[in-house]
Design a protein around this motif. Structure first.
Motif, PDB file in Angstrom:
ATOM      1  N   ASP A 183       0.806  -1.214   0.000  1.00  0.00           N
ATOM      2  CA  ASP A 183       0.000   0.000   0.000  1.00  0.00           C
ATOM      3  C   ASP A 183       0.842   1.269   0.000  1.00  0.00           C
ATOM      4  N   ILE A 184       2.139   1.164   0.334  1.00  0.00           N
ATOM      5  CA  ILE A 184       2.998   2.358   0.341  1.00  0.00           C
ATOM      6  C   ILE A 184       4.143   2.250  -0.668  1.00  0.00           C
ATOM      7  N   VAL A 185       4.225   1.131  -1.373  1.00  0.00           N
ATOM      8  CA  VAL A 185       5.215   0.965  -2.443  1.00  0.00           C
ATOM      9  C   VAL A 185       4.463   0.961  -3.767  1.00  0.00           C
ATOM     10  N   CYS A 186       4.870   1.837  -4.669  1.00  0.00           N
ATOM     11  CA  CYS A 186       4.175   1.973  -5.955  1.00  0.00           C
ATOM     12  C   CYS A 186       5.130   1.684  -7.110  1.00  0.00           C
ATOM     13  N   PHE A 187       4.753   0.735  -7.962  1.00  0.00           N
ATOM     14  CA  PHE A 187       5.521   0.405  -9.162  1.00  0.00           C
ATOM     15  C   PHE A 187       4.890   1.134 -10.351  1.00  0.00           C
ATOM     16  N   HIS A 188       5.659   2.012 -10.977  1.00  0.00           N
ATOM     17  CA  HIS A 188       5.136   2.827 -12.067  1.00  0.00           C
ATOM     18  C   HIS A 188       5.514   2.291 -13.448  1.00  0.00           C
ATOM     19  N   GLY A 189       6.455   1.346 -13.513  1.00  0.00           N
ATOM     20  CA  GLY A 189       6.962   0.936 -14.816  1.00  0.00           C
ATOM     21  C   GLY A 189       7.764   2.062 -15.439  1.00  0.00           C
ATOM     22  N   TYR A 190       8.011   1.937 -16.737  1.00  0.00           N
ATOM     23  CA  TYR A 190       8.728   3.009 -17.431  1.00  0.00           C
ATOM     24  C   TYR A 190       7.757   4.141 -17.753  1.00  0.00           C
ATOM     25  N   VAL A 191       8.191   5.351 -17.524  1.00  0.00           N
ATOM     26  CA  VAL A 191       7.384   6.533 -17.810  1.00  0.00           C
ATOM     27  C   VAL A 191       8.205   7.478 -18.677  1.00  0.00           C
ATOM     28  N   SER A 192       7.592   8.534 -19.149  1.00  0.00           N
ATOM     29  CA  SER A 192       8.319   9.516 -19.952  1.00  0.00           C
ATOM     30  C   SER A 192       9.353  10.225 -19.090  1.00  0.00           C
ATOM     31  N   PHE A 193      10.360  10.799 -19.749  1.00  0.00           N
ATOM     32  CA  PHE A 193      11.355  11.564 -19.009  1.00  0.00           C
ATOM     33  C   PHE A 193      10.696  12.707 -18.243  1.00  0.00           C
ATOM     34  N   GLU A 194       9.688  13.337 -18.848  1.00  0.00           N
ATOM     35  CA  GLU A 194       9.020  14.460 -18.191  1.00  0.00           C
ATOM     36  C   GLU A 194       8.384  14.011 -16.870  1.00  0.00           C
ATOM     37  N   ASP A 195       7.693  12.862 -16.888  1.00  0.00           N
ATOM     38  CA  ASP A 195       7.064  12.357 -15.664  1.00  0.00           C
ATOM     39  C   ASP A 195       8.114  11.929 -14.643  1.00  0.00           C
ATOM     40  N   LEU A 196       9.211  11.336 -15.118  1.00  0.00           N
ATOM     41  CA  LEU A 196      10.262  10.900 -14.203  1.00  0.00           C
ATOM     42  C   LEU A 196      10.912  12.094 -13.513  1.00  0.00           C
ATOM     43  N   VAL A 197      11.194  13.134 -14.270  1.00  0.00           N
ATOM     44  CA  VAL A 197      11.815  14.326 -13.678  1.00  0.00           C
ATOM     45  C   VAL A 197      10.878  14.972 -12.668  1.00  0.00           C
ATOM     46  N   ARG A 198       9.596  15.012 -12.954  1.00  0.00           N
ATOM     47  CA  ARG A 198       8.645  15.553 -11.985  1.00  0.00           C
ATOM     48  C   ARG A 198       8.642  14.724 -10.709  1.00  0.00           C
ATOM     49  N   ALA A 199       8.739  13.405 -10.850  1.00  0.00           N
ATOM     50  CA  ALA A 199       8.755  12.527  -9.675  1.00  0.00           C
ATOM     51  C   ALA A 199      10.001  12.756  -8.832  1.00  0.00           C
ATOM     52  N   ILE A 200      11.157  12.915  -9.477  1.00  0.00           N
ATOM     53  CA  ILE A 200      12.387  13.179  -8.729  1.00  0.00           C
ATOM     54  C   ILE A 200      12.277  14.506  -7.986  1.00  0.00           C
ATOM     55  N   ASN A 201      11.709  15.510  -8.629  1.00  0.00           N
ATOM     56  CA  ASN A 201      11.538  16.800  -7.978  1.00  0.00           C
ATOM     57  C   ASN A 201      10.628  16.709  -6.754  1.00  0.00           C
ATOM     58  N   ARG A 202       9.659  15.807  -6.785  1.00  0.00           N
ATOM     59  CA  ARG A 202       8.738  15.664  -5.646  1.00  0.00           C
ATOM     60  C   ARG A 202       9.317  14.817  -4.525  1.00  0.00           C
ATOM     61  N   ALA A 203      10.306  13.982  -4.828  1.00  0.00           N
ATOM     62  CA  ALA A 203      10.833  13.040  -3.844  1.00  0.00           C
ATOM     63  C   ALA A 203      11.665  13.739  -2.777  1.00  0.00           C
ATOM     64  N   ASP A 204      11.802  13.064  -1.637  1.00  0.00           N
ATOM     65  CA  ASP A 204      12.646  13.579  -0.552  1.00  0.00           C
ATOM     66  C   ASP A 204      14.053  12.995  -0.600  1.00  0.00           C
ATOM     67  N   ILE A 205      14.174  11.716  -0.987  1.00  0.00           N
ATOM     68  CA  ILE A 205      15.477  11.038  -1.016  1.00  0.00           C
ATOM     69  C   ILE A 205      15.516  10.112  -2.223  1.00  0.00           C
ATOM     70  N   GLY A 206      16.648  10.087  -2.929  1.00  0.00           N
ATOM     71  CA  GLY A 206      16.887   9.109  -3.973  1.00  0.00           C
ATOM     72  C   GLY A 206      17.646   7.921  -3.393  1.00  0.00           C
ATOM     73  N   VAL A 207      17.157   6.725  -3.655  1.00  0.00           N
ATOM     74  CA  VAL A 207      17.749   5.503  -3.099  1.00  0.00           C
ATOM     75  C   VAL A 207      18.420   4.718  -4.222  1.00  0.00           C
ATOM     76  N   VAL A 208      19.681   4.352  -4.017  1.00  0.00           N
ATOM     77  CA  VAL A 208      20.432   3.559  -4.994  1.00  0.00           C
ATOM     78  C   VAL A 208      20.958   2.321  -4.274  1.00  0.00           C
ATOM     79  N   THR A 209      20.369   1.175  -4.571  1.00  0.00           N
ATOM     80  CA  THR A 209      20.799  -0.082  -3.948  1.00  0.00           C
ATOM     81  C   THR A 209      21.457  -0.948  -5.007  1.00  0.00           C
ATOM     82  N   ILE A 210      22.663  -1.389  -4.716  1.00  0.00           N
ATOM     83  CA  ILE A 210      23.406  -2.260  -5.623  1.00  0.00           C
ATOM     84  C   ILE A 210      23.955  -3.415  -4.786  1.00  0.00           C
TER      85      ILE A 210
END
Length: 407
Positions: A267-294
């Motif tokens: 209910d708190i994890v959302c899978f969006h699939g691939y989206v346009s660059f415009e939508d992705l950039v808007r999502a990054i701007n709205r986010a609080d933290i970017g997570v990179v797990t390797i």
């Protein structure tokens, strides 16, 4: 810019989606050079020839698809034949000064064999460490015959090329440790395309009653999405309004989605699939933290993900697995590292930033200072100058001794 316009061709056994290839090709085109790209297509209906941002793109009748081992072999060998024939045909018409080949596979470099015999310079751009990719993907060790064959092919391709470039200092160290000469390499980081990834003045600010983590790109086992999901499950009780947005797709998506249901965080994890660059950039701007797990394992120590630079370009704090390839450039005052493949360590790192907004801003400021020296507009000038020098130099051995590798 050189005294005359160069004729440059990029060769890729994949489609024209690589941000690194596009940035390099467009940088040369903006500098006044004639640039072609020979690649595969995305889908059967795609135009066989197109001009994009000053670059001539030639798409061959084959699509890159993620399937089994036999399909990879078919695609690599079939793609190699098609690329070789197309490159010969184009070279006889264009007489390229420089041909830039990319992996995967490393075999692609030999598609430039005849143009090289006819005088073209060949630059091999190693986007990936192919033996390590196969070790991780198929769970095999460094002594496996396939890995040894891939290592030999990699070194043969580097030896065949006049010069080589790659994405990180750690990747260069790996290639050199396997036998490649260190003076044959320059390093250009795979940083963000800031024409796309940038702060948006009109972007909606983060909602006051939510705290959003996000990640984007391929969903594969080696990119540790399961670790992030387990960390979210641990964080739920400590961060009101927590959300985790996942953009992208891949072979591990179904397993990761199943894990969210098992842990009760769907209910708190959302899978969006691939989206346009415009939508992705808007999502990054709205986010609080970017997570990179390797996945933190020896075969993955070379990874330097593009998504990290996308977050930095937008001005977001980054929580990331501790890898030597990243630490070569950013210390602990810039990024928030977590050790091991540990959901607990990741949750602790996120919680620390959540509770300390000032620390988040300090990390962003420090990372931005370092990133300013690594931005693609800075590297693009060095990249264009390198290609121009390679085209003009008469003797590549003396060139390698004279050039100062880009970092």
């Amino acid at each position: 810019m050189s005294n005359r316009a160069l004729r440059v061709c990029f060769v890729r056994c994949n489609n024209y989606s690589s941000m690194r290839l596009r940035k390099e090709a467009e940088a040369l085109a903006r500098a006044g050079h004639m640039v072609d790209v020979v690649c595969l297509r995305d889908h059967p209906r795609q135009a066989p020839q197109e001009r994009i941002d000053g670059v001539n793109v030639y798409r061959l009748p084959m699509e890159h698809q993620r399937r089994g081992k036999l399909h990879y072999l078919y695609e690599y060998l079939g793609g190699f034949v098609l690329l070789s024939l197309a490159l010969i045909w184009l070279h006889l018409r264009r007489r390229y000064d420089v041909i830039v080949t990319t992996n995967m596979p490393d075999l692609t470099t030999f598609a430039a064999a005849l143009p090289k015999l006819l005088g073209a310079r060949v630059v091999f751009d190693l986007h990936e460490c192919m033996p390590e990719i196969f070790m991780v993907k198929y769970g095999i060790g460094p002594r496996h015959p396939v890995v040894r064959l891939l290592s030999a092919m990699e070194q043969a391709a580097i030896a065949f090329a006049d010069y080589a470039i790659t994405c990180t200092e750690e990747m260069k160290r790996i290639f050199v440790a396997r036998g490649a000469p260190a003076d044959k390499f320059a390093v250009f980081l795979n940083t963000s395309n800031e024409a796309i990834f940038r702060p948006l003045e009109a972007a909606s600010p983060p909602a006051p009653d939510t705290f959003t983590l996000m990640t984007h790109g391929s969903i594969e086992e080696r990119y540790g999405h399961a670790t992030a999901i387990r960390a979210v499950a641990l964080l739920r009780a400590h961060i009101p309004g927590l959300r985790f947005e996942i953009f992208g797709d891949g072979t591990a998506r179904q397993r990761v989605e199943q894990l969210t249901r098992e842990l009760g965080v769907d209910d708190i994890v959302c899978f969006h699939g691939y989206v346009s660059f415009e939508d992705l950039v808007r999502a990054i701007n709205r986010a609080d933290i970017g997570v990179v797990t390797i996945e933190q394992r020896p075969e993955m120590r070379w990874v330097h993900t593009l998504k990290m630079f996308d977050y930095l370009a937008v001005g977001k704090p980054v929580v990331i697995s501790r890898l030597r390839a990243v630490e070569d450039y950013f210390d602990d005052t810039c990024l928030t590292y977590f050790d091991h493949n540990s959901p607990e360590a990741l949750a602790e790192a996120v919680l620390m930033l959540y509770r300390n907004p000032e620390l988040r801003q300090n990390r962003v400021r420090n990372a931005s200072k370092v990133y300013e020296t690594l931005r693609w507009p800075v590297q693009a000038v060095e990249f264009v100058a390198l290609i121009e020098r390679i085209a003009a130099w008469k003797n590549m051995h003396t060139f390698r001794r004279s050039v100062r590798p880009a970092k």
